[in-house]
Design a protein around this motif. Structure first.
Motif, mmCIF file in Angstrom:
data_model
loop_
_atom_site.group_PDB
_atom_site.id
_atom_site.type_symbol
_atom_site.label_atom_id
_atom_site.label_comp_id
_atom_site.label_asym_id
_atom_site.label_seq_id
_atom_site.Cartn_x
_atom_site.Cartn_y
_atom_site.Cartn_z
ATOM 1 N N ARG A 29 0.805 -1.110 -0.091
ATOM 2 C CA ARG A 29 0.024 -0.149 -0.111
ATOM 3 C C ARG A 29 0.943 1.220 -0.066
ATOM 4 N N ASP A 30 1.912 1.238 0.566
ATOM 5 C CA ASP A 30 2.709 2.543 0.881
ATOM 6 C C ASP A 30 3.417 2.615 -0.658
ATOM 7 N N LEU A 31 3.816 2.036 -1.534
ATOM 8 C CA LEU A 31 4.230 1.913 -2.764
ATOM 9 C C LEU A 31 3.448 2.663 -3.647
ATOM 10 N N ALA A 32 1.952 1.987 -3.461
ATOM 11 C CA ALA A 32 0.991 2.529 -4.268
ATOM 12 C C ALA A 32 0.718 3.990 -4.308
ATOM 13 N N ALA A 33 0.810 4.323 -2.943
ATOM 14 C CA ALA A 33 0.482 5.700 -2.696
ATOM 15 C C ALA A 33 1.568 6.546 -3.188
ATOM 16 N N ALA A 34 2.782 6.095 -3.286
ATOM 17 C CA ALA A 34 4.100 6.745 -3.588
ATOM 18 C C ALA A 34 3.872 7.007 -4.963
ATOM 19 N N TYR A 35 3.674 5.986 -5.782
ATOM 20 C CA TYR A 35 3.441 6.053 -7.230
ATOM 21 C C TYR A 35 2.367 6.956 -7.736
ATOM 22 N N LEU A 36 1.316 7.017 -7.042
ATOM 23 C CA LEU A 36 0.249 7.942 -7.120
ATOM 24 C C LEU A 36 0.665 9.478 -7.109
ATOM 25 N N GLY A 37 1.296 9.636 -5.768
ATOM 26 C CA GLY A 37 1.839 10.932 -5.470
ATOM 27 C C GLY A 37 2.796 11.538 -6.420
ATOM 28 N N LEU A 38 3.765 10.502 -6.839
ATOM 29 C CA LEU A 38 4.849 10.988 -7.689
ATOM 30 C C LEU A 38 4.386 11.321 -8.937
ATOM 31 N N ASN A 39 3.220 10.562 -9.479
ATOM 32 C CA ASN A 39 2.864 10.859 -10.948
ATOM 33 C C ASN A 39 2.089 12.140 -11.036
ATOM 34 N N VAL A 40 1.419 12.219 -10.070
ATOM 35 C CA VAL A 40 0.439 13.325 -10.043
ATOM 36 C C VAL A 40 1.195 14.614 -9.572
ATOM 37 N N GLY A 41 2.279 14.586 -8.845
ATOM 38 C CA GLY A 41 2.941 15.633 -8.457
ATOM 39 C C GLY A 41 3.730 16.080 -9.675
ATOM 40 N N VAL A 42 4.486 15.096 -10.466
ATOM 41 C CA VAL A 42 5.075 15.439 -11.713
ATOM 42 C C VAL A 42 4.260 16.112 -12.918
ATOM 43 N N LEU A 43 3.144 15.350 -13.003
ATOM 44 C CA LEU A 43 2.089 15.805 -13.817
ATOM 45 C C LEU A 43 1.774 17.220 -13.469
ATOM 46 N N ALA A 44 1.551 17.638 -12.423
ATOM 47 C CA ALA A 44 1.203 19.223 -12.106
ATOM 48 C C ALA A 44 2.252 20.048 -12.309
#
Length: 202
Positions: A29-44
């Motif tokens: 679960r921790d890495l799932a959240a990390a991948y989402l946060g990383l992607n959306v942060g880079v996207l923004a």
């Protein structure tokens, strides 16, 4: 393709990558959240940079900076690093894919290629019988052929390669990194390439 449409493609792609591929196979679960946060942060960030004249250069710099970041809070396996870079690349493609008059199909196509590549490359049935472990034996073995035979009997598998990390003649232990192939018919499991400790038997 418009910027908002690319954002939508990115969000769908990272959702498929995280919840359709990664989490069902590895359950972290921790890495799932990390991948989402990383992607959306880079996207923004890349989406904002895309509005400036130097957006592409800054985007490449952002990729370079994020590429050298290591998650030190806990150990992550190599396949999880691959998901990390995939989430990063998808975010940059979603944010910067509309720059420079690129064809509308290019960014969505590359995003799809990344997702499909991870689906196939991390599939449990692809080389699923191969494992890699760091094994701690409670006996000191200096002869390689004897060590291979001992490991094959212990693991019930064929040893393909090994690296002896430590032989302790005082405490009578051997630490060895071993790569081995399970017999045909063994059920493949996700995450089988992870390194683990194993206590051997004399």
């Amino acid at each position: 393709m418009g910027q908002l449409a690319l954002f939508g493609v990115d969000l769908v792609a990272i959702a498929v990558l995280t919840f359709g591929i990664y989490f069902p196979r590895h359950r972290r679960r921790d890495l799932a959240a990390a991948y989402l946060g990383l992607n959306v942060g880079v996207l923004a960030v890349s989406g904002v940079l895309a509005q400036s004249a130097i957006g592409a250069g800054l985007g490449l710099g952002l990729f370079g900076v994020l590429s050298i970041i290591r998650l030190r809070s806990s150990e992550i396996a190599q396949h999880e690093v691959a998901y990390y870079f995939s989430a990063l690349a998808i975010g940059l493609l979603g944010g910067l894919g509309g720059l420079g008059g690129l064809p509308a199909w290019m960014a969505p196509t590359f995003i799809a290629v990344i997702v499909v590549t991870m689906f196939v490359g991390d599939h449990p049935r692809l080389l699923g019988r191969y494992r890699s472990q760091t094994v701690v034996l409670d006996t000191a073995i200096t002869d390689e052929s004897r060590l291979v035979a001992h490991l094959e009997a212990l693991l019930g598998a064929r040893v393909r390669a090994l690296t002896v990390q430590k032989v302790d003649l005082v405490n009578d232990t051997t630490v060895v990194e071993v790569r081995y192939e399970l017999p045909v018919g063994t059920t493949a499991q996700a995450g089988s390439g992870a390194t683990s400790a194993f206590a051997g038997v004399r």
